[in-house]
Design a protein around this motif. Sequence first.
Motif, PDB file in Angstrom:
ATOM      1  N   MET A   1       0.854  -1.200   0.000  1.00 41.56           N
ATOM      2  CA  MET A   1       0.000   0.000   0.000  1.00 41.56           C
ATOM      3  C   MET A   1       0.885   1.243   0.000  1.00 41.56           C
ATOM      4  O   MET A   1       1.685   1.446   0.921  1.00 41.56           O
ATOM      5  CB  MET A   1      -0.891  -0.005   1.232  1.00 41.56           C
ATOM      6  N   ILE A   2       0.726   2.057  -1.012  1.00 40.42           N
ATOM      7  CA  ILE A   2       1.629   3.189  -1.191  1.00 40.42           C
ATOM      8  C   ILE A   2       1.489   4.235  -0.090  1.00 40.42           C
ATOM      9  O   ILE A   2       2.433   4.957   0.226  1.00 40.42           O
ATOM     10  CB  ILE A   2       1.396   3.834  -2.570  1.00 40.42           C
ATOM     11  N   PHE A   3       0.308   4.323   0.556  1.00 41.25           N
ATOM     12  CA  PHE A   3       0.092   5.355   1.571  1.00 41.25           C
ATOM     13  C   PHE A   3       0.245   4.825   2.990  1.00 41.25           C
ATOM     14  O   PHE A   3      -0.175   5.473   3.944  1.00 41.25           O
ATOM     15  CB  PHE A   3      -1.286   5.984   1.390  1.00 41.25           C
ATOM     16  N   SER A   4       0.805   3.645   3.154  1.00 45.08           N
ATOM     17  CA  SER A   4       0.992   3.061   4.483  1.00 45.08           C
ATOM     18  C   SER A   4       1.830   3.989   5.361  1.00 45.08           C
ATOM     19  O   SER A   4       2.813   4.580   4.914  1.00 45.08           O
ATOM     20  CB  SER A   4       1.676   1.700   4.356  1.00 45.08           C
ATOM     21  N   LYS A   5       1.396   4.144   6.616  1.00 42.85           N
ATOM     22  CA  LYS A   5       2.068   5.040   7.568  1.00 42.85           C
ATOM     23  C   LYS A   5       2.111   6.487   7.064  1.00 42.85           C
ATOM     24  O   LYS A   5       3.052   7.227   7.335  1.00 42.85           O
ATOM     25  CB  LYS A   5       3.496   4.546   7.869  1.00 42.85           C
ATOM     26  N   GLY A   6       1.090   6.857   6.310  1.00 40.56           N
ATOM     27  CA  GLY A   6       1.011   8.239   5.839  1.00 40.56           C
ATOM     28  C   GLY A   6       2.001   8.588   4.758  1.00 40.56           C
ATOM     29  O   GLY A   6       2.238   9.779   4.501  1.00 40.56           O
ATOM     30  N   SER A   7       2.583   7.572   4.113  1.00 40.37           N
ATOM     31  CA  SER A   7       3.566   7.848   3.070  1.00 40.37           C
ATOM     32  C   SER A   7       2.948   8.669   1.947  1.00 40.37           C
ATOM     33  O   SER A   7       1.857   8.358   1.475  1.00 40.37           O
ATOM     34  CB  SER A   7       4.102   6.529   2.492  1.00 40.37           C
ATOM     35  N   TYR A   8       3.635   9.709   1.549  1.00 46.87           N
ATOM     36  CA  TYR A   8       3.268  10.558   0.414  1.00 46.87           C
ATOM     37  C   TYR A   8       1.960  11.319   0.624  1.00 46.87           C
ATOM     38  O   TYR A   8       1.415  11.876  -0.324  1.00 46.87           O
ATOM     39  CB  TYR A   8       3.169   9.732  -0.871  1.00 46.87           C
ATOM     40  N   VAL A   9       1.415  11.328   1.833  1.00 48.57           N
ATOM     41  CA  VAL A   9       0.199  12.093   2.116  1.00 48.57           C
ATOM     42  C   VAL A   9       0.604  13.516   2.502  1.00 48.57           C
ATOM     43  O   VAL A   9       1.412  13.714   3.410  1.00 48.57           O
ATOM     44  CB  VAL A   9      -0.632  11.456   3.248  1.00 48.57           C
ATOM     45  N   GLU A  10       0.054  14.497   1.796  1.00 48.94           N
ATOM     46  CA  GLU A  10       0.361  15.896   2.068  1.00 48.94           C
ATOM     47  C   GLU A  10      -0.895  16.594   2.573  1.00 48.94           C
ATOM     48  O   GLU A  10      -2.001  16.279   2.143  1.00 48.94           O
ATOM     49  CB  GLU A  10       0.874  16.583   0.803  1.00 48.94           C
ATOM     50  N   ILE A  11      -0.716  17.539   3.481  1.00 48.98           N
ATOM     51  CA  ILE A  11      -1.834  18.281   4.053  1.00 48.98           C
ATOM     52  C   ILE A  11      -1.693  19.761   3.724  1.00 48.98           C
ATOM     53  O   ILE A  11      -0.681  20.379   4.039  1.00 48.98           O
ATOM     54  CB  ILE A  11      -1.910  18.096   5.583  1.00 48.98           C
ATOM     55  N   GLU A  12      -2.726  20.306   3.065  1.00 50.66           N
ATOM     56  CA  GLU A  12      -2.758  21.738   2.779  1.00 50.66           C
ATOM     57  C   GLU A  12      -3.857  22.340   3.645  1.00 50.66           C
ATOM     58  O   GLU A  12      -4.988  22.532   3.215  1.00 50.66           O
ATOM     59  CB  GLU A  12      -3.031  21.981   1.294  1.00 50.66           C
ATOM     60  N   GLU A  13      -3.496  22.632   4.899  1.00 57.97           N
ATOM     61  CA  GLU A  13      -4.514  22.968   5.896  1.00 57.97           C
ATOM     62  C   GLU A  13      -5.207  24.299   5.637  1.00 57.97           C
ATOM     63  O   GLU A  13      -6.309  24.524   6.153  1.00 57.97           O
ATOM     64  CB  GLU A  13      -3.910  22.955   7.297  1.00 57.97           C
TER      65      GLU A  13
END
Length: 386
Positions: free
Chosen positions: A1-13
């Motif tokens: 899973m490419i997003f495991s442990k928040g990998s490559y997840v970006e937040i634009e709050e």
Amino acid sequence: MIFSKGSYVEIEEKRCLNLMHQGVECSHCLGHCPAAAIVYHNGGIYLNKDKCIGCGLCFSDCPTEVFRSKQWDESTIIRDIEDEEWKITEFFCGRHTSPYKMDKNKNRGAVQLPACLSAVSKGAWYEAGLKTEIEIHLDQCKDCPMAQTIPRLEYNVSIAAEWLDASGHSPSFSYIHQSGQGKTKKSLLAIETGLKVTSRRDLFVSLINKGQQLGSKAPVGTNVFPEEPDKKMRNSCLPGWQRRFGEVFQQNTSSKDSANPAYWPTIKISDKCVNCGMCSRFCPSGTLQITVKEGTCNHHFTSGFCLDCRICQLFCPREAISRDREKVRRPFEVLNIYNNPTTTCQTCGCNTAHHSKNLCYWCEQAATSDQELKNSFRKIFLRMNN
């Protein structure tokens, strides 16, 4: 899973509705995250990467696309299905251990995503449904830590089916809860899709965009409106999938009105409106716009691009806006929903509704406050001299 442990997840709050107005109380990401990995604290959105299980639900669930990834691109799913010209397509998640299509029929294909199927937006399911019949594999979801996302997946699919029906197409979505072990032949293996394909041109364009400065918004209290609505909806928090969906929906809807129109957000403006412009200035999707032409203030609204966030209603100082969900036959048509004669405020020069004082809402409030303050000082002065 490419997003495991928040990998490559970006937040634009800065796109978060709660930061725009605390009264919105948006809880999509907080309430639906199966791992409770998203936290809202002191006005900010945070991701606990140790808790994140990488489902990708936040990509499709957040109404303003606060959560993004440079790797994830659901439009590649649509392109792959279109290129293969399958009549039936099976969908597998990234954790599925046997992503093989049922048989070697050339009209049948299969795709495997690098995340949970709940990461796919309503708009992408709609686009896929235009091109193929869809079979969604849920046969290995029972013991998966992402099983809690299934209701959101089913919700997105049901909305996509409603939109397909509204645009004159027959939706065909089905769920596979039990699946036999298929033959592990290379020709039956699902193709991997859902990842962004970066070209040299894309890289060059991204570097150019990073060097551009965003125009500043007008400060509160100024409301000089254009003569025509802005079709590009600049400075918009509209998610990419919804912007793309608006174009696809219009291209694939017959010219005749649908016999089964879908439900969309609607708003109504009462005569309490004073043309202050707060509703349009803070509309995060840019779908509520105000123009002034020939002495008339015109309020424009497009149901299909509304986020149903309530910000226009919350910001209106006169409580002139009411909201609902109704059947709309042409949701992406810009409608003129309210007209109000306008004049110029004699104090600040802003547009305002006609009344005897010729003051805009803000200057009138300031004058009232000044008078109250003067009256208070007068009472204090009289008491001191008695």
